[in-house]
Enzyme design. Sequence first.
Site, PDB file in Angstrom:
ATOM      1  N   HIS A 294      35.390  -4.198   5.140  1.00 55.69           N
ATOM      2  CA  HIS A 294      34.556  -3.312   4.781  1.00 55.69           C
ATOM      3  C   HIS A 294      34.611  -3.257   3.055  1.00 55.69           C
ATOM      4  O   HIS A 294      35.514  -3.328   2.402  1.00 55.69           O
ATOM      5  CB  HIS A 294      34.936  -1.718   4.950  1.00 55.69           C
ATOM      6  CG  HIS A 294      34.941  -1.299   6.479  1.00 55.69           C
ATOM      7  ND1 HIS A 294      35.807  -0.682   7.064  1.00 55.69           N
ATOM      8  CD2 HIS A 294      33.799  -1.790   7.401  1.00 55.69           C
ATOM      9  CE1 HIS A 294      35.466  -0.665   8.124  1.00 55.69           C
ATOM     10  NE2 HIS A 294      34.299  -1.171   8.511  1.00 55.69           N
ATOM     11  N   TYR A 468      39.791  -1.936   1.900  1.00 56.94           N
ATOM     12  CA  TYR A 468      41.526  -2.424   2.506  1.00 56.94           C
ATOM     13  C   TYR A 468      41.109  -2.398   4.103  1.00 56.94           C
ATOM     14  O   TYR A 468      42.244  -2.048   4.567  1.00 56.94           O
ATOM     15  CB  TYR A 468      42.293  -1.219   2.232  1.00 56.94           C
ATOM     16  CG  TYR A 468      42.137  -0.583   0.646  1.00 56.94           C
ATOM     17  CD1 TYR A 468      42.460  -1.900  -0.352  1.00 56.94           C
ATOM     18  CD2 TYR A 468      41.695   0.650   0.461  1.00 56.94           C
ATOM     19  CE1 TYR A 468      42.252  -1.193  -1.632  1.00 56.94           C
ATOM     20  CE2 TYR A 468      41.243   0.873  -0.819  1.00 56.94           C
ATOM     21  CZ  TYR A 468      41.800   0.184  -1.978  1.00 56.94           C
ATOM     22  OH  TYR A 468      41.705   0.304  -3.184  1.00 56.94           O
ATOM     23  N   HIS A 469      40.368  -2.879   4.645  1.00 55.60           N
ATOM     24  CA  HIS A 469      40.088  -2.869   6.192  1.00 55.60           C
ATOM     25  C   HIS A 469      39.989  -4.296   6.680  1.00 55.60           C
ATOM     26  O   HIS A 469      39.113  -4.360   7.677  1.00 55.60           O
ATOM     27  CB  HIS A 469      38.997  -1.973   6.535  1.00 55.60           C
ATOM     28  CG  HIS A 469      39.409  -0.581   6.173  1.00 55.60           C
ATOM     29  ND1 HIS A 469      38.121   0.258   6.131  1.00 55.60           N
ATOM     30  CD2 HIS A 469      40.224   0.301   5.886  1.00 55.60           C
ATOM     31  CE1 HIS A 469      38.830   1.355   5.677  1.00 55.60           C
ATOM     32  NE2 HIS A 469      40.084   1.218   5.727  1.00 55.60           N
ATOM     33  N   PRO A 470      40.575  -5.386   6.479  1.00 53.12           N
ATOM     34  CA  PRO A 470      40.385  -6.732   6.785  1.00 53.12           C
ATOM     35  C   PRO A 470      40.919  -6.764   8.530  1.00 53.12           C
ATOM     36  O   PRO A 470      41.733  -5.961   8.891  1.00 53.12           O
ATOM     37  CB  PRO A 470      41.468  -7.543   6.103  1.00 53.12           C
ATOM     38  CG  PRO A 470      42.512  -6.741   5.388  1.00 53.12           C
ATOM     39  CD  PRO A 470      41.920  -5.389   5.470  1.00 53.12           C
TER      40      PRO A 470
END
Length: 533
Positions: A294, A468-470
């Site tokens: 994101h 911070y959503h890999p």
Amino acid sequence: MEVFDYVVVGGGSAGCVVASRLSEDPSIHVCLLEAGDAGKGALVRAPLGFAAGVPRGIHSWHYQTVPQPGLNGRRGFQPRGKALGGSSAINAMVYARGHRSDFDGWAASGNQGWSYEDVLPYFRKSENNENFVDAHYHGKGGPLNVMHLRSPSRMNDVFLDACQATGIPLNLDYNGREHFGCWPAQVTQKAGERCSAAAAFIHPNLDRPNLHVRTQAHCKRLIVESGRVTGVEFWLGGDVRRVRARREVIVSGGAYGSPQILMTSGIGPAEHLRELGLPVHRDMPGVGANLQDHITAVLIYRSPRNHETFGISAKGVAKAVSAIGEWRNRRTGMLTSNAAESGAFLRTDPAVDAPDIELEFVVGIVDDHARKQHLGHGYSLHVTLSRPKSVGSVKLASADPRAMPLIDPHYFSHPDDMKTLVKGTQIALDIMHAGPFDRCRGKTLTPFKRDDPVQIEGMLRDTADTEYHPCGTCRMGPDTDPMAVVDAQLRVKGIDGLRVADASIMPAITSNNTNAPSIMIGEKCADMIRTRA
């Protein structure tokens, strides 16, 4: 060599769940390896501690991306948790599961057992929700405590009023029947402390004689013998040690760590591994591919007075000092804040079937992940692209597992992503300039004209970065998918005795924060293992 039934590599959100659930059976011996520490320090337990810890690299792998053409050549910042609990030890604690269609999409792509109705029981199983009693959507008695903030800022009321003034309805339970709307955050906290995956699933169970937790244990490689993973080699205090798994090894290193562990162990794209002098046990081109993340714009405003915001001022410092004592004595006050105290899920077009933008309202000035400090007070709004179409990769920079991998999210490589985030930014600006903010709005640190999409695009390329959503780098898929790494049971294809359980297995990114789905993945993985054992 110590021998266990199961070895879990990585004590992050999913890894903690897997190790905890498997060790509920006293006849099963489980070893959990974590490269960081125990995740019990004050900067973890005090919810707002992450705002001080993350910029300084405390409990964080401070990764960065390769230069991004879509960001005018900038390198993006990529902090990931380095402690028991993984990124749940350093995140903003927002408990958000995702839209129903996220999981139905996983199932439709050939992953049987992963539809929304299939995974909902695992969300409920983990949860102890203090605020909602709907038994279909929420759990009671689970180890993961979910609640509203104890001491929220009144600035959240301003934000929620502004959302409603611009046509976004109030939705108190975005994890229930309806996803769309604005909301006060549901957070993973308990009694004024962060409830990380470690605090929920590991710390209360350290007295189990069959649960063996090794911290400061950095994985060197998986031991592969005749097409089967039989154990793990790791560094501990400068020494190289080995553990053996009678049954299985479960890798839970996250979207960056899991593909790195697999590749440095000889499981991945053969040509890439040979270039680095690594042996090839299994040619798997999908390992490290399908990276999704994101990307977020941040709108920042000064506030002429405190207005219950965090800030650097004489009053702000005095308030912070007082807050330390309040938290120590009563576990209330500003240190119980998660910073992103409220938010919204919205659509950029009525024709969009599910929200494609997430907003998170932050009661302070957050510039460049709080690494750039500003005097005074203010507030910020994260504008996040919920359903990005850009896809990147993770590759090895070195055969050394301790080297930072090459992370390339390929931000804005798909043209639809920029168009959608520009529209979302325009809607966000309407909210920030709605009447409820008039009494507390100062100058913006991110000026742009609302009706100038070219200028907005320039601002996004100059300032946007990760939320911070890999995920997705060991994606789950059927045998007809040549890039799938794991099957619907999370077993690595073509290698016996090995599973992956974390955000890396997501075929497609969920529409919001990925921590709750990662915990669900851990629950489902453990259940599948126990069912088949």
